[in-house]
Design an enzyme around this catalytic site. Structure first.
Site, PDB file in Angstrom:
ATOM      1  N   SER A 123       0.753 -15.575  -7.199  1.00 50.97           N
ATOM      2  CA  SER A 123       1.198 -14.230  -7.644  1.00 50.97           C
ATOM      3  C   SER A 123       2.369 -14.473  -8.644  1.00 50.97           C
ATOM      4  O   SER A 123       2.881 -13.375  -9.252  1.00 50.97           O
ATOM      5  CB  SER A 123       1.815 -13.345  -6.306  1.00 50.97           C
ATOM      6  OG  SER A 123       2.893 -14.177  -5.796  1.00 50.97           O
ATOM      7  N   HIS A 144      -6.327 -13.089  -8.365  1.00 53.72           N
ATOM      8  CA  HIS A 144      -5.109 -12.546  -7.668  1.00 53.72           C
ATOM      9  C   HIS A 144      -5.281 -11.414  -6.922  1.00 53.72           C
ATOM     10  O   HIS A 144      -5.430 -10.357  -7.286  1.00 53.72           O
ATOM     11  CB  HIS A 144      -3.904 -12.264  -8.696  1.00 53.72           C
ATOM     12  CG  HIS A 144      -2.540 -11.821  -7.979  1.00 53.72           C
ATOM     13  ND1 HIS A 144      -1.776 -11.177  -8.682  1.00 53.72           N
ATOM     14  CD2 HIS A 144      -2.438 -11.893  -6.766  1.00 53.72           C
ATOM     15  CE1 HIS A 144      -0.676 -10.761  -7.796  1.00 53.72           C
ATOM     16  NE2 HIS A 144      -1.027 -11.490  -6.685  1.00 53.72           N
ATOM     17  N   GLU A 156      -6.811  -9.285  -9.950  1.00 54.97           N
ATOM     18  CA  GLU A 156      -6.223  -9.632 -11.361  1.00 54.97           C
ATOM     19  C   GLU A 156      -6.983 -10.932 -11.512  1.00 54.97           C
ATOM     20  O   GLU A 156      -6.564 -11.918 -10.872  1.00 54.97           O
ATOM     21  CB  GLU A 156      -4.852  -9.594 -11.082  1.00 54.97           C
ATOM     22  CG  GLU A 156      -3.961  -8.848 -12.040  1.00 54.97           C
ATOM     23  CD  GLU A 156      -2.474  -9.025 -11.830  1.00 54.97           C
ATOM     24  OE1 GLU A 156      -1.906  -9.569 -10.883  1.00 54.97           O
ATOM     25  OE2 GLU A 156      -1.891  -8.314 -12.875  1.00 54.97           O
ATOM     26  N   ASN A 194       2.697  -7.913 -10.681  1.00 54.91           N
ATOM     27  CA  ASN A 194       4.050  -8.003 -10.202  1.00 54.91           C
ATOM     28  C   ASN A 194       5.240  -7.879 -11.176  1.00 54.91           C
ATOM     29  O   ASN A 194       6.152  -7.487 -10.660  1.00 54.91           O
ATOM     30  CB  ASN A 194       4.226  -9.255  -9.674  1.00 54.91           C
ATOM     31  CG  ASN A 194       3.501  -9.459  -8.205  1.00 54.91           C
ATOM     32  OD1 ASN A 194       3.105  -8.593  -7.449  1.00 54.91           O
ATOM     33  ND2 ASN A 194       2.903 -10.584  -8.094  1.00 54.91           N
TER      34      ASN A 194
HETATM   35  N1  CAA Z   1      -8.097  -5.232   7.493  1.00 61.75           N
HETATM   36  C1  CAA Z   1      -9.076  -4.264   7.501  1.00 61.75           C
HETATM   37  N2  CAA Z   1      -8.801  -2.860   7.312  1.00 61.75           N
HETATM   38  C2  CAA Z   1      -7.458  -2.607   7.347  1.00 61.75           C
HETATM   39  C3  CAA Z   1      -6.586  -3.455   7.430  1.00 61.75           C
HETATM   40  C4  CAA Z   1      -6.668  -5.005   7.401  1.00 61.75           C
HETATM   41  N3  CAA Z   1      -5.938  -5.979   7.314  1.00 61.75           N
HETATM   42  N4  CAA Z   1      -5.348  -3.009   7.156  1.00 61.75           N
HETATM   43  C5  CAA Z   1      -5.554  -1.682   6.920  1.00 61.75           C
HETATM   44  N5  CAA Z   1      -7.114  -1.636   7.017  1.00 61.75           N
HETATM   45  C6  CAA Z   1      -7.703  -0.018   6.964  1.00 61.75           C
HETATM   46  C7  CAA Z   1      -7.463   0.663   8.188  1.00 61.75           C
HETATM   47  O1  CAA Z   1      -8.482   0.362   9.191  1.00 61.75           O
HETATM   48  C8  CAA Z   1      -7.559   2.027   7.818  1.00 61.75           C
HETATM   49  O2  CAA Z   1      -9.173   2.280   7.225  1.00 61.75           O
HETATM   50  P1  CAA Z   1      -9.736   3.973   7.268  1.00 61.75           P
HETATM   51  O3  CAA Z   1      -8.980   4.543   6.420  1.00 61.75           O
HETATM   52  O4  CAA Z   1     -10.843   3.691   6.744  1.00 61.75           O
HETATM   53  O5  CAA Z   1      -9.496   4.309   8.793  1.00 61.75           O
HETATM   54  C9  CAA Z   1      -7.052   1.845   6.342  1.00 61.75           C
HETATM   55  O6  CAA Z   1      -7.183   0.782   5.948  1.00 61.75           O
HETATM   56  C10 CAA Z   1      -5.657   2.130   6.212  1.00 61.75           C
HETATM   57  O7  CAA Z   1      -4.904   1.899   7.332  1.00 61.75           O
HETATM   58  P2  CAA Z   1      -3.985   2.566   8.257  1.00 61.75           P
HETATM   59  O8  CAA Z   1      -4.325   3.905   8.567  1.00 61.75           O
HETATM   60  O9  CAA Z   1      -3.674   1.467   9.400  1.00 61.75           O
HETATM   61  O10 CAA Z   1      -2.389   2.440   7.595  1.00 61.75           O
HETATM   62  P3  CAA Z   1      -2.309   3.131   6.408  1.00 61.75           P
HETATM   63  O11 CAA Z   1      -2.734   4.430   5.939  1.00 61.75           O
HETATM   64  O12 CAA Z   1      -0.716   2.948   6.117  1.00 61.75           O
HETATM   65  O13 CAA Z   1      -2.652   2.248   4.992  1.00 61.75           O
HETATM   66  C11 CAA Z   1      -2.502   0.038   3.734  1.00 61.75           C
HETATM   67  C12 CAA Z   1      -2.450   0.682   5.141  1.00 61.75           C
HETATM   68  C13 CAA Z   1      -3.937   0.091   3.266  1.00 61.75           C
HETATM   69  C14 CAA Z   1      -1.828  -1.129   3.741  1.00 61.75           C
HETATM   70  C15 CAA Z   1      -1.593   1.117   2.830  1.00 61.75           C
HETATM   71  O14 CAA Z   1      -0.345   1.174   3.397  1.00 61.75           O
HETATM   72  C16 CAA Z   1      -1.529   0.746   1.621  1.00 61.75           C
HETATM   73  O15 CAA Z   1      -2.387   0.686   0.644  1.00 61.75           O
HETATM   74  N6  CAA Z   1      -0.340   0.042   1.203  1.00 61.75           N
HETATM   75  C17 CAA Z   1       0.010  -0.332  -0.159  1.00 61.75           C
HETATM   76  C18 CAA Z   1      -0.518  -1.910  -0.271  1.00 61.75           C
HETATM   77  C19 CAA Z   1      -0.117  -2.435  -1.489  1.00 61.75           C
HETATM   78  O16 CAA Z   1       0.173  -1.892  -2.239  1.00 61.75           O
HETATM   79  N7  CAA Z   1      -0.721  -3.846  -1.593  1.00 61.75           N
HETATM   80  C20 CAA Z   1      -0.242  -4.562  -2.772  1.00 61.75           C
HETATM   81  C21 CAA Z   1       0.601  -5.347  -2.528  1.00 61.75           C
HETATM   82  S1  CAA Z   1       1.218  -6.444  -3.729  1.00 61.75           S
HETATM   83  C22 CAA Z   1       0.407  -7.760  -3.672  1.00 61.75           C
HETATM   84  O17 CAA Z   1      -0.474  -8.014  -2.655  1.00 61.75           O
HETATM   85  C23 CAA Z   1       0.385  -8.641  -4.861  1.00 61.75           C
HETATM   86  C24 CAA Z   1       1.341  -9.561  -4.916  1.00 61.75           C
HETATM   87  O18 CAA Z   1       1.241 -10.607  -5.521  1.00 61.75           O
HETATM   88  C25 CAA Z   1       2.792  -9.411  -4.058  1.00 61.75           C
END
Ligand code: CAA
Length: 289
Positions: A123, A144, A156, A194
């Site tokens: 990242s 990424h 990415e 990032n």
């Molecule tokens: N595996 C499979 N499915 C998953 C899962 C996993 N690990 N985590 C969540 N889900 C699914 C759930 O089953 C649910 O599916 P449905 O909508 O079809 O029922 C859906 O995702 C939503 O999950 P939740 O209802 O449990 O919870 P939520 O609505 O809060 O969603 C989330 C969780 C998808 C993580 C959401 O909070 C989100 O999009 N968050 C932002 C994530 C983000 O910004 N990620 C990028 C981080 S930066 C990065 O990764 C790069 C880096 O280099 C730092």
């Protein structure tokens, strides 16, 4: 000449949160996956996380029980002595340490076929610098993924200075075959994701440190005001506060600009071991981890 032939296995190095998620999406797309991690406990946790993630899909009817077993059946531990020469692509997802990643790339370059793609999920580390540890930098590329990998649409694709167009194209095809949307970016500190995301999170930590609002209030502003699925402090907990700190340091060093200075509270949290969801405590407490 890199080819990501769909019938050849995929090698994933590192079975942490990202590595296990990456292994899962390749297996779900029908690829045979070998996963390698020197730490037996990490490997076990990674495989358990894949099982749990697949369970969520079964529970909501997106996958049936037989398909769950098929996906799991496509993932196996790469044992010492296994031939890796047949792998079409390796995706490295070991901890964000330059020396460690360079050693992995040197080894991949040695053991994989000359046409295999050598991808990193880093990242923040320079693709160009990792590529320079190999004898074939044209096949080294950033891939990424975002956390949680099975859910997030973006990959990415990061082009290092020496990455060939052919490697970039083949990597995009791989991402598309996973059902993801690849976006090509150049190799600059933090890439795009990032560089934009982390300063926002860092600023939220400053707001918390200065007592502008509570953690809940800061996150609510961004969730309800900007339609972010998670507030920045909760997102920092998901990413890992140590990872956030590392990335801010990479931005500050890479651009030589103090506008990227990490918030002291972020440093304090990391020093205290409050690293986020993975340890059960970050800006919030997580009872289920
Ligand atoms: N595996 C499979 N499915 C998953 C899962 C996993 N690990 N985590 C969540 N889900 C699914 C759930 O089953 C649910 O599916 P449905 O909508 O079809 O029922 C859906 O995702 C939503 O999950 P939740 O209802 O449990 O919870 P939520 O609505 O809060 O969603 C989330 C969780 C998808 C993580 C959401 O909070 C989100 O999009 N968050 C932002 C994530 C983000 O910004 N990620 C990028 C981080 S930066 C990065 O990764 C790069 C880096 O280099 C730092």
């Amino acid at each position: 000449m890199p080819v990501a032939t769909a019938t050849r296995p995929v090698l994933v190095i590192g079975a942490g949160t990202m590595g296990s998620g990456i292994a899962q999406v390749f297996a779900a797309a029908g690829r045979q996956v070998m996963i390698q991690d020197n730490d037996e406990a990490s490997l076990k946790r990674g495989l358990a996380a894949i099982g749990k993630s697949l369970d969520r899909l079964v529970k909501k009817g997106a996958l049936d029980a037989a398909a769950r077993e098929q996906v799991l059946g496509r993932i196996r531990n790469a044992a010492p002595g296994d031939s890796l020469a047949d792998c079409a692509i390796a995706v490295e997802a070991v901890p964000e340490r330059l020396d460690l990643k360079k050693a992995v790339f040197r080894e991949l370059d040695r053991v994989l076929a000359p046409d295999a793609i050598l991808a990193t999920n880093t990242s923040s580390i320079s693709i160009t610098e990792l590529a320079a540890a190999t004898r074939s930098p044209s096949r080294v590329v950033g891939m990424h993924f975002m956390n949680p990998v099975p859910v997030m649409q973006l990959v990415e694709v990061v082009r290092g200075l020496e990455t060939s167009e052919e490697t970039v194209r083949a990597t995009m095809d791989v991402a598309l075959a996973l059902g993801k949307t690849p976006v090509v970016v150049e190799d600059r500190p933090g890439f795009v994701s990032n560089r934009v995301l982390l300063p926002m999170i860092n600023e939220a930590v400053f707001a918390l440190q200065e007592g502008v609002a509570t953690r809940e209030a800061i996150d609510t502003v961004m969730k309800l005001g900007m339609n972010h699925p998670l507030g920045p402090l909760a997102l920092a907990d998901l990413i890992g506060l140590d990872v956030c700190l590392d990335i801010m340091e990479v931005l500050q060093r890479g651009f030589g600009d103090d506008k990227y200075r990490p918030c002291p509270l972020l440093r304090t949290m990391v020093a205290a071991g409050r690293l986020g969801r993975k340890v059960g405590r970050g800006f919030y407490e997580y009872l289920d981890s």
